[in-house]
Design an enzyme around this catalytic site. Structure first.
Site, short mmCIF file in Angstrom:
data_model
loop_
_atom_site.label_atom_id
_atom_site.label_comp_id
_atom_site.label_asym_id
_atom_site.label_seq_id
_atom_site.Cartn_x
_atom_site.Cartn_y
_atom_site.Cartn_z
N ASP A 41 0.78 -1.15 0.03
CA ASP A 41 0.01 0.02 0.08
C ASP A 41 0.91 1.32 0.00
O ASP A 41 1.83 1.45 0.70
CB ASP A 41 -0.95 -0.04 1.28
CG ASP A 41 -1.55 -1.03 1.53
OD1 ASP A 41 -1.45 -2.06 0.83
OD2 ASP A 41 -2.24 -1.13 2.73
N TYR A 100 2.10 -1.04 10.00
CA TYR A 100 1.01 -1.24 8.99
C TYR A 100 0.71 0.04 8.52
O TYR A 100 1.06 1.23 8.62
CB TYR A 100 -0.30 -1.94 9.60
CG TYR A 100 0.15 -3.32 9.25
CD1 TYR A 100 1.26 -3.98 9.12
CD2 TYR A 100 -1.04 -4.35 9.47
CE1 TYR A 100 1.42 -5.67 8.93
CE2 TYR A 100 -0.93 -5.70 9.48
CZ TYR A 100 0.32 -6.41 9.22
OH TYR A 100 0.61 -7.67 8.97
N ARG A 168 -8.00 -1.24 11.30
CA ARG A 168 -6.64 -0.53 10.92
C ARG A 168 -6.82 0.21 9.82
O ARG A 168 -7.86 0.58 9.33
CB ARG A 168 -5.51 -1.86 10.43
CG ARG A 168 -6.14 -2.78 9.53
CD ARG A 168 -5.11 -3.67 9.15
NE ARG A 168 -5.52 -4.63 8.10
CZ ARG A 168 -5.96 -5.75 8.55
NH1 ARG A 168 -5.97 -6.20 9.62
NH2 ARG A 168 -6.52 -6.61 7.49
N GLU A 223 -10.42 -2.67 4.26
CA GLU A 223 -9.20 -2.27 4.74
C GLU A 223 -9.30 -0.98 3.99
O GLU A 223 -9.99 -0.60 2.99
CB GLU A 223 -8.29 -3.11 3.84
CG GLU A 223 -8.00 -4.74 4.93
CD GLU A 223 -7.08 -5.41 4.20
OE1 GLU A 223 -6.58 -5.22 3.14
OE2 GLU A 223 -6.17 -5.86 5.17
C1 FRU Z 1 -3.71 -3.57 2.67
C2 FRU Z 1 -3.18 -3.95 4.09
C3 FRU Z 1 -3.68 -3.16 5.10
C4 FRU Z 1 -2.60 -3.27 6.13
C5 FRU Z 1 -1.33 -3.52 5.25
C6 FRU Z 1 -0.34 -4.47 5.76
O1 FRU Z 1 -3.22 -4.15 1.78
O2 FRU Z 1 -3.76 -5.47 4.26
O3 FRU Z 1 -4.78 -3.38 5.74
O4 FRU Z 1 -2.61 -2.09 6.93
O5 FRU Z 1 -1.88 -3.92 3.93
O6 FRU Z 1 0.97 -4.30 5.07
#
Ligand code: FRU
Length: 475
Positions: A41, A100, A168, A223
């Site tokens: 991300d 994250y 998150r 997410e």
């Molecule tokens: C989305 C995700 C988020 C998380 C991150 C971890 O691709 O799963 O929800 O914060 O990637 O790398």
């Protein structure tokens, strides 16, 4: 672990593998990639003191995606990016298993970064209902490249009691002097939703509501939520997991899309219109947006999808995987988002454009490509149906109200993605060494895909009915 020790591990890893990464013919020319290892991300997107910042989920130690750091690129023009190395390390108890995803909020002379500190406890756990912590952590910066100590602002016990331990990806904004934060979440009974928190000082956050989600038909986890205004309307963008494929829709493992909505007075409820996939290609997930000083809403997405099993990326053999999309400006027309590559990308154009007018009935092959880094614009206003082939085995076709992207061997398992659409007036294709970003009708629909050719195919083949205008730029 201490930063110094992480730096040593990363250096050793680079000493062993950086040459393989750099020599890979599939490394891209103008797309953001991790310097080594894995990228997912985009995080912390912002413009601060005249510089654009693009942080990203970074696993420098393996191309398969392991422990997450925040890597950082900066740019003056959204085109040329400078690698700033690792910005945030998983170096405190509250983020020891991954820094994250999260976002940036700029206020006066400070950037406030909010991210999720991931923690996994040892033992027998499902890591959904037990064994995990997801903490919201704040880090500030006065110059965009040096960071403060970390402050934990929310922990799992601060989330509503019907939430699982998956909460998150904070995104923060300000409205009428109040700060708001959305978080993506999974309820204990496996429904995706968002949580909304409010604050007066960015440090103390109070629960406001679960404004959207908890539906039977919208997946088990949401997410990377993002809310922003376009044309005075509230747009909610997110990446739901667990939506079933429906014809040509929702064919990837997980989706990313948006709904145009409306918050009520107290932001207790976000009324949402239909969910619309933002990108129809094979490789797109977890987009994030920000507003720049030119008042543009700009989006960058991850060119990849978690847990993809049908297709693969051969670059893992050379110790790297995935990339980010080019920055796209978002424009709302009739409650539909159009994505337009930022104008600055025109500075990539080299020399003069190749131009031609082609009658499709005869079928035509133009030998126009010198390499795989080009921008191709095709005006199709005078065409009813067409079939455009390029890069060995990539076919873009339109017939009976369906546009299709098809790949052969070069797709490494990527076969076909499609969208129903009334007419196609234009195609704009950004091609990089192992990437195609295809924009239909000035960004009404977009298809993003990785593509792995063994050699350079110089030919563009055109068939169909009507006359097409071709413009090609070397990049
Ligand atoms: C989305 C995700 C988020 C998380 C991150 C971890 O691709 O799963 O929800 O914060 O990637 O790398």
């Amino acid at each position: 672990m201490l930063r110094k020790e992480f730096d040593k591990q990363i250096k050793d890893c680079m000493d062993g593998n950086l040459a393989a990464v750099k020599n890979d013919k599939w490394r891209n020319k103008y797309h953001i990639m991790a310097p080594i290892g894995w990228i997912n991300d985009p995080n912390g997107l912002c413009e601060f003191n005249g510089e654009y910042h693009c942080f990203y989920q970074y696993s420098p130690l393996t191309p398969m995606g392991g422990l997450k750091f925040w890597g950082q690129y900066t740019s003056k023009d959204l085109v040329n990016w400078e690698d700033r190395g690792v910005a945030l390390y998983p170096d405190i108890a509250e983020d020891k298993d991954g820094v994250y995803s999260g976002s940036a909020f700029v206020k006066d002379d400070t950037v406030y970064f909010f991210y999720t500190g991931n923690v996994k406890h040892a033992g027998e756990h499902d890591y959904i209902l037990t064994g995990r912590e997801q903490n919201v952590i704040l880090v500030t910066s006065k110059d965009g490249v040096n960071f403060s100590e970390k402050t934990v602002v929310l922990r799992n016990e601060d989330f509503p009691s019907n939430m699982s331990l998956h909460v998150r990806d904070p995104k923060v904004w300000e409205e009428d002097g109040v700060y708001y934060m959305v978080l993506g979440a999974r309820t204990v009974d496996d429904k995706g939703c968002i949580l909304l928190y409010k604050s007066k000082d960015l440090y103390n956050w109070e629960f406001n509501s679960i404004p959207a989600g908890e539906r039977d038909d919208m997946g088990y986890m949401w997410e990377c939520p993002d809310t922003f205004k376009l044309e005075g309307k509230d747009v909610f963008m997110f990446s739901p997991q667990g939506i079933d494929a429906e014809g040509y829709k929702y064919n990837n493992v997980y989706q990313s899309g948006y709904a145009v909505g409306n918050f009520d007075e107290g932001k207790k409820h976000l009324e949402l219109g239909d969910f619309i996939e933002i990108d129809r290609g094979f490789d797109f997930y977890a987009p994030q947006t920000f507003e720049d000083s030119k008042n543009r809403r700009i989006m960058i997405g991850w060119m990849g999808v978690p847990d993809a099993v049908i297709h693969r990326n051969p670059t893992i053999d050379n110790f790297w995987q995935h990339a980010l999309t080019i920055p796209r400006e978002l424009i709302l027309k009739n409650d539909k988002i159009y994505q337009v590559p930022v104008i600055e990308l025109e500075t990539l154009r080299k020399g003069e454009a190749y131009k031609a007018e082609v009658s499709l009935e005869e079928g035509k092959t133009l030998e126009i490509f010198e390499n795989n880094t080009f921008e191709l614009n095709i005006d199709l206003k005078n065409c009813n149906d067409f079939r455009v082939s390029l890069r060995e085995d990539c076919v873009l076709s339109f017939k009976d109200g369906v546009f299709k992207l098809e790949l052969g061997k070069s797709g490494y398992g990527r076969a076909m993605r499609a969208v129903e659409i009334n007419s196609i007036d234009s195609l704009k294709i950004f091609s990089d060494n192992s990437i195609l970003e295809i924009f239909l009708n000035d960004g009404e629909e977009v298809f993003t895909t990785r593509i792995y050719n063994d050699s350079i195919d110089k030919c563009l083949k055109l068939e169909g009915t009507g006359t097409a205008l071709i413009e090609k730029w070397n990049l």
